[in-house]
Scaffold this motif. Structure first.
Motif, mmCIF file in Angstrom:
data_model
loop_
_atom_site.group_PDB
_atom_site.id
_atom_site.type_symbol
_atom_site.label_atom_id
_atom_site.label_comp_id
_atom_site.label_asym_id
_atom_site.label_seq_id
_atom_site.Cartn_x
_atom_site.Cartn_y
_atom_site.Cartn_z
ATOM 1 N N PRO A 27 -3.950 -80.042 -41.640
ATOM 2 C CA PRO A 27 -4.404 -78.919 -40.823
ATOM 3 C C PRO A 27 -3.228 -78.094 -40.335
ATOM 4 N N CYS A 28 -3.521 -76.907 -39.874
ATOM 5 C CA CYS A 28 -2.479 -76.045 -39.329
ATOM 6 C C CYS A 28 -2.188 -76.488 -37.898
ATOM 7 N N LEU A 29 -0.954 -76.917 -37.666
ATOM 8 C CA LEU A 29 -0.561 -77.390 -36.340
ATOM 9 C C LEU A 29 0.364 -76.383 -35.685
ATOM 10 N N LYS A 30 0.190 -76.218 -34.382
ATOM 11 C CA LYS A 30 1.077 -75.356 -33.623
ATOM 12 C C LYS A 30 2.107 -76.216 -32.905
ATOM 13 N N GLY A 31 3.351 -75.772 -32.919
ATOM 14 C CA GLY A 31 4.399 -76.525 -32.271
ATOM 15 C C GLY A 31 4.864 -77.673 -33.137
ATOM 16 N N GLY A 32 5.773 -78.468 -32.612
ATOM 17 C CA GLY A 32 6.309 -79.579 -33.382
ATOM 18 C C GLY A 32 7.325 -79.098 -34.400
ATOM 19 N N LEU A 33 7.928 -80.052 -35.094
ATOM 20 C CA LEU A 33 8.937 -79.744 -36.104
ATOM 21 C C LEU A 33 8.297 -79.581 -37.479
ATOM 22 N N ALA A 34 8.750 -78.606 -38.223
ATOM 23 C CA ALA A 34 8.282 -78.428 -39.599
ATOM 24 C C ALA A 34 8.703 -79.635 -40.433
ATOM 25 N N PRO A 35 7.975 -79.950 -41.510
ATOM 26 C CA PRO A 35 8.306 -81.139 -42.323
ATOM 27 C C PRO A 35 9.764 -81.199 -42.770
ATOM 28 N N HIS A 36 10.321 -80.063 -43.212
ATOM 29 C CA HIS A 36 11.703 -80.109 -43.678
ATOM 30 C C HIS A 36 12.690 -80.353 -42.526
#
Length: 311
Positions: free
Chosen positions: A199-208
């Motif tokens: 799902p589209c998440l707001k905030g947090g760190l991107a996978p890379h």
């Protein structure tokens, strides 16, 4: 890692709270252990990864002729019926009953009520939410907020049942390493349901960025890692990095690095290296600091852990 065999009384404050014995004041938080307050419920064996409420633990219970209600419990519970269960049913659900080999999964916050008309024995794996999300983020390299733990009642899950049987055997024998392996296997099987979710998440760190930070931590475990260094690896300010890291991993950067240092020490203690050398290789400033942190995380000193692993 301490092994505790308990009937109705216990000197340990945490376990005493869980089995209904008197414990120091400070307030109990509701969890699935509260069922032990009932006279029919008895703890046969209990095993904790550490004597702190935020860590995973396991116990073998027996019960008979009782009714138990869990009201929005804290933490997640995975259970396997080891013996009996045919006289157990979940009120308000299908008419199915328990049986040896049946699995139940009760996620945090899910209320339930159970009626028990015959004797049975089962093994419980208790998982605080933060610990489950940390494991999910590390094991599957996914954002901790994607974790899904599907509820199950009297279900047939052969692989999970086998892992829980191994856990029961380790709890009975007090084998800490075997218990850790079984806990990890059972948790991995349960949490794999959330691996495919995107799902589209707001905030947090991107996978890379998560991968970049993990690589930075692994490469620098023997050094003094600073929050600013980790934030620089992600290209963020320390303030924003700390908040986004917790959203993605379910724990603070400090807790994550501390756990990784201890996990590396666990691996190195299987060898013949001096404990002082292992301390420096894991980023601790001294053997005494390693001993203090290691015991806080595992319940054993490094020397005791090494002796138990070789026994």
């Amino acid at each position: 890692m301490p092994f505790l065999a308990v009937e109705r009384a216990c000197e340990d404050p945490l376990l005493a709270r869980k089995i209904g014995a008197k414990a120091p004041s400070g307030g109990d938080r509701p969890d699935t252990f509260h069922a032990a307050l009932r006279p029919a419920f008895r703890v046969r064996r209990a095993f904790g990864l550490a004597q702190r409420p935020r860590d995973a633990s396991a116990a073998i219970w027996t019960n008979a002729r009782d009714r138990v209600r869990y009201e929005r419990p804290q933490g997640h519970t995975i259970s396997l019926y080891l013996r009996g269960g045919e006289g157990t049913r979940r009120l308000g659900r299908q008419m199915a009953s328990g049986r040896p080999g049946a699995v139940c999964v009760l996620p945090q916050g899910h209320s339930s009520e159970w009626e028990i008309s015959d004797t049975f024995e089962f093994v419980h794996l208790y998982l605080p939410d933060a610990e489950a999300r940390r494991y999910f983020a590390e094991a599957f390299e996914r954002d901790a907020r994607l974790m899904v733990l599907p509820e199950a009642t009297f279900s047939d899950q052969p692989r999970l049942a086998l892992a829980m049987e191994r856990l029961a055997g380790a709890v009975r024998s007090g084998e800490s390493l075997a218990a850790e392996e079984a806990m990890g296997e059972a948790l991995g099987l349960c949490l794999s349901a959330g691996v495919g979710a995107r799902p589209c998440l707001k905030g947090g760190l991107a996978p890379h960025l998560r991968r970049r930070v993990i690589d930075h931590v692994e490469a620098g475990l023997e050094d003094a890692l600073r929050l600013d260094d980790l934030a620089d690896a992600a290209g963020l300010s320390a303030f924003h990095f700390q908040r986004m890291f917790r959203e993605s991993f379910g724990v603070s950067p400090h807790s994550y690095v501390r756990r990784r240092r201890v996990e590396r020490a666990l691996h190195l203690l299987a060898g013949a290296g001096a404990i002082a050398e292992i301390a420096f290789a894991c980023g601790f400033t001294s053997q005494s600091q390693l001993t203090r942190v290691f015991k806080a995380e595992t319940g054993l000193t490094p020397a005791c852990y090494r002796a138990a692993a070789k026994a």
